[in-house]
Design a protein around this motif. Structure first.
Motif, PDB file in Angstrom:
ATOM      1  N   ARG A 120     -16.838  55.252 -64.121  1.00  0.00           N
ATOM      2  CA  ARG A 120     -16.201  55.205 -65.437  1.00  0.00           C
ATOM      3  C   ARG A 120     -17.060  54.424 -66.429  1.00  0.00           C
ATOM      4  NH1 ARG A 120     -11.157  57.222 -65.510  1.00  0.00           N
ATOM      5  NH2 ARG A 120     -10.064  57.463 -63.519  1.00  0.00           N
ATOM      6  N   THR A 158     -15.859  60.269 -68.659  1.00  0.00           N
ATOM      7  CA  THR A 158     -15.988  59.833 -70.053  1.00  0.00           C
ATOM      8  C   THR A 158     -14.825  58.964 -70.506  1.00  0.00           C
ATOM      9  OG1 THR A 158     -14.901  61.863 -70.820  1.00  0.00           O
ATOM     10  CG2 THR A 158     -17.317  61.881 -70.676  1.00  0.00           C
ATOM     11  N   ASP A 159     -13.733  58.959 -69.748  1.00  0.00           N
ATOM     12  CA  ASP A 159     -12.568  58.190 -70.174  1.00  0.00           C
ATOM     13  C   ASP A 159     -12.340  56.984 -69.280  1.00  0.00           C
ATOM     14  OD1 ASP A 159     -11.897  59.718 -67.977  1.00  0.00           O
ATOM     15  OD2 ASP A 159      -9.823  60.035 -68.594  1.00  0.00           O
ATOM     16  N   SER A 160     -11.738  55.951 -69.869  1.00  0.00           N
ATOM     17  CA  SER A 160     -11.375  54.760 -69.104  1.00  0.00           C
ATOM     18  C   SER A 160     -10.023  54.994 -68.444  1.00  0.00           C
ATOM     19  CB  SER A 160     -11.284  53.546 -70.038  1.00  0.00           C
ATOM     20  OG  SER A 160     -10.116  53.634 -70.848  1.00  0.00           O
ATOM     21  N   ASP A 163      -7.442  55.464 -71.072  1.00  0.00           N
ATOM     22  CA  ASP A 163      -7.432  56.815 -71.631  1.00  0.00           C
ATOM     23  C   ASP A 163      -6.698  57.768 -70.707  1.00  0.00           C
ATOM     24  OD1 ASP A 163      -8.986  56.072 -73.844  1.00  0.00           O
ATOM     25  OD2 ASP A 163     -10.845  56.336 -72.719  1.00  0.00           O
ATOM     26  N   GLY A 164      -6.757  57.492 -69.408  1.00  0.00           N
ATOM     27  CA  GLY A 164      -6.097  58.336 -68.426  1.00  0.00           C
ATOM     28  C   GLY A 164      -4.584  58.250 -68.473  1.00  0.00           C
ATOM     29  N   GLY A 167      -2.648  61.254 -73.917  1.00  0.00           N
ATOM     30  CA  GLY A 167      -3.205  62.550 -74.284  1.00  0.00           C
ATOM     31  C   GLY A 167      -2.450  63.752 -73.757  1.00  0.00           C
ATOM     32  N   LYS A 176      -3.166  60.599 -65.174  1.00  0.00           N
ATOM     33  CA  LYS A 176      -3.940  61.688 -64.598  1.00  0.00           C
ATOM     34  C   LYS A 176      -3.860  61.681 -63.077  1.00  0.00           C
ATOM     35  CE  LYS A 176      -7.561  62.765 -67.957  1.00  0.00           C
ATOM     36  NZ  LYS A 176      -9.031  62.833 -68.170  1.00  0.00           N
TER      37      LYS A 176
END
Length: 345
Positions: A120, A158-160, A163-164, A167, A176
């Motif tokens: 990550r 690309t995401d932390s 971020d998971g 969205g 996720k």
């Protein structure tokens, strides 16, 4: 002695089997702190990203955390003022998996092959990478091999982890799918094998039709099993520990009540763990075994502290820590000792 008056306490736990999670689901945590006139607020469920980040870096005052040990160990190495007040050891499925077409059947077959590990972006400590590396090292060591015998391939994300949790790609879920990127890389043929663990690991392995190369989550040698989730740690910030040690003791008493309840209610406990983990009861049974209700205790026995120290050393040696520290000085036995004295009285 004047007791500092507070109206709220922040808490967080990982979505895995923990007695704190069980106590929360049973309503015991809210009940305990309500009697003290304190509102309990969830860090991980906060809409504020800055508050949610404390789940990983332990920045909030008046807070406690129970879950995987990498973030709190990293936070301590950065100088965060926290105390380790309890440890839980709940074994879980840990495995190296591959696809049938790779020709890999045993750990020896991994020699010279590509082992995929997600990486990550910089920022929050990459605890999933640390977990996979320890799993790989443990599995290889059982066959006299080392990480130098395989090609470690980075699966760049690309995401932390924050971020998971956001969205449209979540499709209404809270987070996720763990190991999704690693499984995709395996299916695309970019890597030959990956590490998975827990209910999420079993779910993904089943989904892609993976085969098991090695399983070591229940190995008799604790140094093989030790990883980010074995053991899990209960930590509190310094302010809570020093200003309201009575509340830390109440917290531990409540957790131990949940542990005792679990031992007497195996079926209900499995159901609660499934809900906590976002898994089915069948997956919990496969990942944690039939006796998970017996392994939701809390203590500071020397072997538990040694296990945390062992993994801390692994994280230090692999560059996951800002600086080294002595786990023994991190441990604060006073709240647990107070609970023991009260129980004896």
């Amino acid at each position: 002695m004047t007791t500092t008056a507070i109206s709220e306490i922040w808490y967080t736990r990982c979505p895995v089997p923990t007695p704190v999670g069980l106590a929360a689901q049973l309503g015991l945590l809210d009940e305990t702190f309500r009697k003290e006139g304190i509102e309990l607020k969830s860090i991980i469920d906060s809409p504020n990203r800055d508050i949610r980040q404390s789940h990983f870096n332990h920045t909030l005052d008046w807070s406690f955390r129970h879950g995987g040990n990498v973030p709190p160990i990293r936070a301590r190495s950065e100088g965060r003022k926290t105390r380790l007040v309890g440890i839980t050891w709940t074994d879980e499925f840990q495995a190296i998996t591959t696809l049938p077409g790779t020709g890999i059947r045993t750990t020896q077959d991994l020699k010279g092959r590509r082992f995929g590990i997600a990486r990550r972006p910089e920022g929050i400590v990459d605890f999933m990478r640390a977990t996979a590396l320890k799993g790989l090292v443990s599995a290889l060591s059982l066959e006299g091999l080392s990480h130098a015998d395989v090609e470690i391939v980075d699966i760049a994300l690309t995401d932390s982890v924050l971020d998971g949790q956001e969205g449209p790609s979540l499709f209404g879920l809270k987070r996720k799918q763990v190991y999704g990127e690693e499984a995709a890389a395996l299916i695309r043929g970019e890597v030959d094998a990956i590490y998975v663990k827990g209910t999420a690991g079993i779910n993904v392995a089943n989904l892609i039709g993976a085969i098991q190369v090695a399983e070591f989550g229940f190995h008799p040698d604790p140094n093989i099993r030790i990883n980010s989730g074995s053991p899990r740690v209960l930590t509190v910030d310094d302010l809570l520990a020093e200003e309201r040690p009575d509340l830390v003791a109440r917290l531990i008493e409540t957790i131990l009540r949940a542990s005792t309840w679990a031992e007497a209610h195996p079926d209900e406990t499995r159901r609660f763990v499934a809900r906590e983990s976002g898994a089915t009861e069948e997956q919990v049974l496969a990942a944690n075994g039939p006796d998970v209700h017996k392994h939701l205790g809390l203590g500071l026995q020397p072997e538990l502290v040694a296990a945390v120290s062992h993994y801390k050393d692994f994280l230090r040696d692999w560059g996951f820590l800002a600086s080294d520290f002595d786990v023994g000085t991190w441990v604060d036995r006073r709240p647990l000792d107070l609970v023991t004295i009260r129980a004896a009285a």
